[in-house]
Design a protein around this motif. Structure first.
Motif, PDB file in Angstrom:
ATOM      1  N   THR A   1       0.823  -1.207   0.000  1.00 49.27           N
ATOM      2  CA  THR A   1       0.000   0.000   0.000  1.00 49.27           C
ATOM      3  C   THR A   1       0.855   1.253   0.000  1.00 49.27           C
ATOM      4  OG1 THR A   1      -1.713  -1.198   1.205  1.00 49.27           O
ATOM      5  CG2 THR A   1      -1.868   1.204   1.190  1.00 49.27           C
ATOM      6  N   GLY A   2       0.528   2.161  -0.908  1.00 49.94           N
ATOM      7  CA  GLY A   2       1.162   3.473  -0.971  1.00 49.94           C
ATOM      8  C   GLY A   2       0.123   4.554  -0.772  1.00 49.94           C
ATOM      9  N   ARG A   3       0.488   5.771  -1.101  1.00 52.19           N
ATOM     10  CA  ARG A   3      -0.448   6.892  -0.961  1.00 52.19           C
ATOM     11  C   ARG A   3      -1.499   6.906  -2.068  1.00 52.19           C
ATOM     12  NH1 ARG A   3       3.994  11.228  -0.603  1.00 52.19           N
ATOM     13  NH2 ARG A   3       3.104  11.623  -2.639  1.00 52.19           N
TER      14      ARG A   3
ATOM     15  N   ARG B   1      -2.832   0.785  -4.235  1.00 53.22           N
ATOM     16  CA  ARG B   1      -2.662  -0.441  -3.458  1.00 53.22           C
ATOM     17  C   ARG B   1      -2.457  -1.548  -4.485  1.00 53.22           C
ATOM     18  NH1 ARG B   1      -7.230  -0.463  -1.217  1.00 53.22           N
ATOM     19  NH2 ARG B   1      -8.270  -2.066  -2.437  1.00 53.22           N
TER      20      ARG B   1
ATOM     21  N   GLU C   1       4.264   4.854  -8.457  1.00 55.13           N
ATOM     22  CA  GLU C   1       4.125   4.275  -7.124  1.00 55.13           C
ATOM     23  C   GLU C   1       3.989   2.757  -7.175  1.00 55.13           C
ATOM     24  OE1 GLU C   1       2.543   5.940  -3.117  1.00 55.13           O
ATOM     25  OE2 GLU C   1       0.823   5.245  -4.308  1.00 55.13           O
TER      26      GLU C   1
ATOM     27  N   LEU D   1       6.560   0.398  -5.114  1.00 53.18           N
ATOM     28  CA  LEU D   1       6.140  -0.637  -4.161  1.00 53.18           C
ATOM     29  C   LEU D   1       6.710  -2.006  -4.539  1.00 53.18           C
ATOM     30  CD1 LEU D   1       2.405   0.441  -3.728  1.00 53.18           C
ATOM     31  CD2 LEU D   1       4.186   0.581  -1.969  1.00 53.18           C
TER      32      LEU D   1
ATOM     33  N   GLY E   1      10.772   8.255  -5.027  1.00 52.81           N
ATOM     34  CA  GLY E   1      10.021   8.853  -3.917  1.00 52.81           C
ATOM     35  C   GLY E   1       9.842  10.352  -4.092  1.00 52.81           C
TER      36      GLY E   1
END
Length: 194
Positions: free
Chosen positions: A12-14, A17, A115, A119, A191
Protein backbone atom coordinates in the motif's frame (compact mmCIF):
# COMPACT_ATOMS: atom_id res chain seq x y z
CA UNK A 1 20.56 -11.99 2.47
CA UNK A 2 19.41 -15.03 0.53
CA UNK A 3 16.58 -14.28 -1.87
CA UNK A 4 13.14 -15.71 -1.21
CA UNK A 5 10.32 -16.50 -3.61
CA UNK A 6 7.60 -13.84 -3.77
CA UNK A 7 4.18 -14.80 -2.47
CA UNK A 8 0.85 -13.01 -2.87
CA UNK A 9 1.02 -9.85 -0.78
CA UNK A 10 -0.71 -6.49 -0.53
CA UNK A 11 1.49 -3.39 -0.82
CA UNK A 12 0.00 0.00 0.00
CA UNK A 13 1.16 3.47 -0.97
CA UNK A 14 -0.45 6.89 -0.96
CA UNK A 15 -1.97 6.62 -4.45
CA UNK A 16 -2.25 2.89 -5.14
CA UNK A 17 -2.66 -0.44 -3.46
CA UNK A 18 -1.14 -3.46 -5.18
CA UNK A 19 -2.99 -6.62 -4.21
CA UNK A 20 -3.26 -10.20 -5.49
CA UNK A 21 -5.24 -10.28 -8.72
CA UNK A 22 -8.56 -12.17 -8.55
CA UNK A 23 -11.60 -12.58 -10.82
CA UNK A 24 -13.38 -10.07 -8.56
CA UNK A 25 -11.31 -7.33 -10.22
CA UNK A 26 -12.64 -8.10 -13.70
CA UNK A 27 -15.43 -5.50 -13.95
CA UNK A 28 -13.15 -2.67 -12.82
CA UNK A 29 -10.37 -3.81 -15.14
CA UNK A 30 -12.64 -4.00 -18.16
CA UNK A 31 -13.99 -0.52 -17.37
CA UNK A 32 -10.43 0.79 -17.08
CA UNK A 33 -8.92 -0.68 -20.22
CA UNK A 34 -11.05 -3.25 -21.95
CA UNK A 35 -11.87 -2.72 -25.62
CA UNK A 36 -9.09 -0.10 -25.89
CA UNK A 37 -6.67 -0.91 -28.67
CA UNK A 38 -4.08 1.58 -27.45
CA UNK A 39 -3.93 0.01 -23.99
CA UNK A 40 -3.44 -3.49 -25.46
CA UNK A 41 -1.32 -2.52 -28.45
CA UNK A 42 1.99 -3.83 -27.08
CA UNK A 43 0.79 -6.62 -24.78
CA UNK A 44 1.22 -9.59 -27.09
CA UNK A 45 -2.41 -10.56 -27.59
CA UNK A 46 -5.65 -9.27 -29.05
CA UNK A 47 -7.57 -6.46 -27.42
CA UNK A 48 -10.29 -7.92 -25.19
CA UNK A 49 -13.56 -6.68 -26.67
CA UNK A 50 -15.84 -8.03 -23.95
CA UNK A 51 -15.57 -8.69 -20.22
CA UNK A 52 -15.62 -12.40 -21.07
CA UNK A 53 -12.56 -12.05 -23.31
CA UNK A 54 -10.68 -10.14 -20.62
CA UNK A 55 -11.87 -12.73 -18.10
CA UNK A 56 -10.36 -15.52 -20.19
CA UNK A 57 -7.01 -13.69 -20.26
CA UNK A 58 -7.21 -13.06 -16.51
CA UNK A 59 -8.06 -16.72 -15.84
CA UNK A 60 -5.12 -17.92 -17.96
CA UNK A 61 -2.79 -15.52 -16.14
CA UNK A 62 -3.96 -16.73 -12.73
CA UNK A 63 -3.52 -20.38 -13.78
CA UNK A 64 0.09 -19.92 -14.97
CA UNK A 65 2.57 -20.62 -12.14
CA UNK A 66 5.25 -18.60 -13.97
CA UNK A 67 3.41 -15.39 -12.99
CA UNK A 68 2.51 -13.75 -9.68
CA UNK A 69 -0.13 -11.22 -10.79
CA UNK A 70 -1.34 -8.15 -8.93
CA UNK A 71 -4.27 -5.79 -9.42
CA UNK A 72 -3.40 -2.11 -9.17
CA UNK A 73 -6.06 -0.33 -7.14
CA UNK A 74 -6.42 3.45 -7.34
CA UNK A 75 -6.87 4.34 -3.69
CA UNK A 76 -8.99 7.44 -4.29
CA UNK A 77 -11.66 5.45 -6.14
CA UNK A 78 -11.05 1.97 -4.72
CA UNK A 79 -11.20 0.57 -8.27
CA UNK A 80 -8.74 -1.64 -10.12
CA UNK A 81 -7.12 0.38 -12.93
CA UNK A 82 -4.69 -2.22 -14.31
CA UNK A 83 -2.51 -5.18 -13.46
CA UNK A 84 1.16 -6.06 -13.21
CA UNK A 85 3.13 -9.21 -12.45
CA UNK A 86 6.28 -10.62 -11.00
CA UNK A 87 7.55 -13.13 -13.56
CA UNK A 88 10.74 -14.91 -14.67
CA UNK A 89 11.40 -15.53 -10.97
CA UNK A 90 14.78 -17.14 -10.28
CA UNK A 91 15.46 -17.26 -6.54
CA UNK A 92 18.79 -19.10 -6.88
CA UNK A 93 20.12 -16.25 -9.03
CA UNK A 94 18.34 -13.55 -7.01
CA UNK A 95 16.38 -12.07 -9.90
CA UNK A 96 12.89 -11.48 -11.19
CA UNK A 97 11.09 -9.43 -13.77
CA UNK A 98 8.28 -6.94 -13.38
CA UNK A 99 6.16 -7.23 -16.48
CA UNK A 100 2.87 -7.74 -18.26
CA UNK A 101 1.85 -4.37 -16.84
CA UNK A 102 -1.02 -2.30 -18.15
CA UNK A 103 -3.17 0.57 -16.87
CA UNK A 104 -6.28 2.20 -18.23
CA UNK A 105 -5.43 5.20 -20.36
CA UNK A 106 -6.85 7.64 -17.78
CA UNK A 107 -3.96 6.67 -15.50
CA UNK A 108 -1.07 7.03 -17.93
CA UNK A 109 1.55 9.60 -16.87
CA UNK A 110 0.09 9.81 -13.35
CA UNK A 111 1.46 8.64 -10.01
CA UNK A 112 -0.06 5.20 -10.61
CA UNK A 113 2.86 3.62 -12.49
CA UNK A 114 5.56 5.37 -10.45
CA UNK A 115 4.12 4.28 -7.12
CA UNK A 116 3.25 0.77 -8.33
CA UNK A 117 6.84 0.23 -9.45
CA UNK A 118 8.17 1.81 -6.25
CA UNK A 119 6.14 -0.64 -4.16
CA UNK A 120 7.09 -3.69 -6.26
CA UNK A 121 10.78 -2.75 -6.48
CA UNK A 122 10.99 -2.02 -2.74
CA UNK A 123 9.42 -5.40 -2.00
CA UNK A 124 11.71 -7.20 -4.45
CA UNK A 125 14.97 -5.67 -3.21
CA UNK A 126 14.28 -5.06 0.48
CA UNK A 127 11.92 -7.86 1.48
CA UNK A 128 12.76 -10.63 -1.00
CA UNK A 129 16.49 -9.99 -1.27
CA UNK A 130 16.64 -9.83 -5.05
CA UNK A 131 19.86 -8.59 -6.61
CA UNK A 132 18.39 -7.80 -10.04
CA UNK A 133 15.00 -6.74 -11.35
CA UNK A 134 14.49 -6.60 -15.10
CA UNK A 135 11.84 -4.94 -17.22
CA UNK A 136 11.38 -5.28 -20.97
CA UNK A 137 9.24 -3.91 -23.76
CA UNK A 138 8.74 -3.86 -27.51
CA UNK A 139 11.37 -1.76 -29.29
CA UNK A 140 8.55 0.22 -30.95
CA UNK A 141 6.90 1.07 -27.61
CA UNK A 142 8.57 4.41 -26.94
CA UNK A 143 6.11 5.35 -24.18
CA UNK A 144 6.96 2.24 -22.18
CA UNK A 145 10.70 2.67 -22.73
CA UNK A 146 10.55 6.25 -21.42
CA UNK A 147 8.50 5.12 -18.39
CA UNK A 148 11.01 2.36 -17.58
CA UNK A 149 13.94 4.75 -17.93
CA UNK A 150 12.22 7.23 -15.55
CA UNK A 151 12.27 4.47 -12.92
CA UNK A 152 16.05 4.61 -12.97
CA UNK A 153 16.46 1.31 -14.81
CA UNK A 154 19.42 0.99 -17.14
CA UNK A 155 19.07 0.08 -20.80
CA UNK A 156 20.89 -3.21 -21.32
CA UNK A 157 20.29 -4.04 -24.94
CA UNK A 158 17.92 -5.48 -27.50
CA UNK A 159 17.06 -9.07 -28.31
CA UNK A 160 16.39 -9.04 -32.02
CA UNK A 161 13.51 -11.02 -33.54
CA UNK A 162 12.64 -12.10 -30.03
CA UNK A 163 8.91 -12.71 -30.15
CA UNK A 164 6.12 -12.81 -32.71
CA UNK A 165 3.44 -10.14 -32.36
CA UNK A 166 -0.27 -11.00 -32.76
CA UNK A 167 -0.18 -9.57 -36.29
CA UNK A 168 2.63 -11.99 -37.25
CA UNK A 169 5.41 -9.41 -37.36
CA UNK A 170 8.51 -9.88 -35.22
CA UNK A 171 9.21 -7.90 -32.10
CA UNK A 172 12.66 -6.85 -30.98
CA UNK A 173 12.67 -6.68 -27.16
CA UNK A 174 14.41 -3.90 -25.25
CA UNK A 175 15.78 -4.97 -21.85
CA UNK A 176 16.31 -2.76 -18.81
CA UNK A 177 17.40 -3.64 -15.28
CA UNK A 178 18.03 -2.31 -11.81
CA UNK A 179 20.57 -3.91 -9.49
CA UNK A 180 20.42 -4.00 -5.70
CA UNK A 181 23.35 -1.59 -5.41
CA UNK A 182 21.56 0.90 -7.70
CA UNK A 183 18.28 0.63 -5.82
CA UNK A 184 18.87 3.17 -2.99
CA UNK A 185 19.49 6.02 -5.44
CA UNK A 186 16.60 4.98 -7.69
CA UNK A 187 14.29 4.67 -4.67
CA UNK A 188 15.13 8.19 -3.54
CA UNK A 189 14.50 9.56 -7.02
CA UNK A 190 11.17 7.71 -7.35
CA UNK A 191 10.02 8.85 -3.92
CA UNK A 192 10.80 12.47 -4.82
CA UNK A 193 8.71 12.14 -8.00
CA UNK A 194 5.65 11.25 -5.91
Amino acid sequence: MTATRPLPVTLTGRHVRVEPLTPAHLDDLFAAGGDDDEVWRWLGGPTPRTPEELGATLTALLADPAYLPFAVIHRETGRAVGWTTYMDIDVANERLEIGWTWYGRAHWRTAVNTETKLLLLTHAFEDLGMGRVQLKTDHLNDRSQRAIARLGARHEGVLRRHRRRPDGSWRDTVYFSLLAEEWPEAKTRLGARL
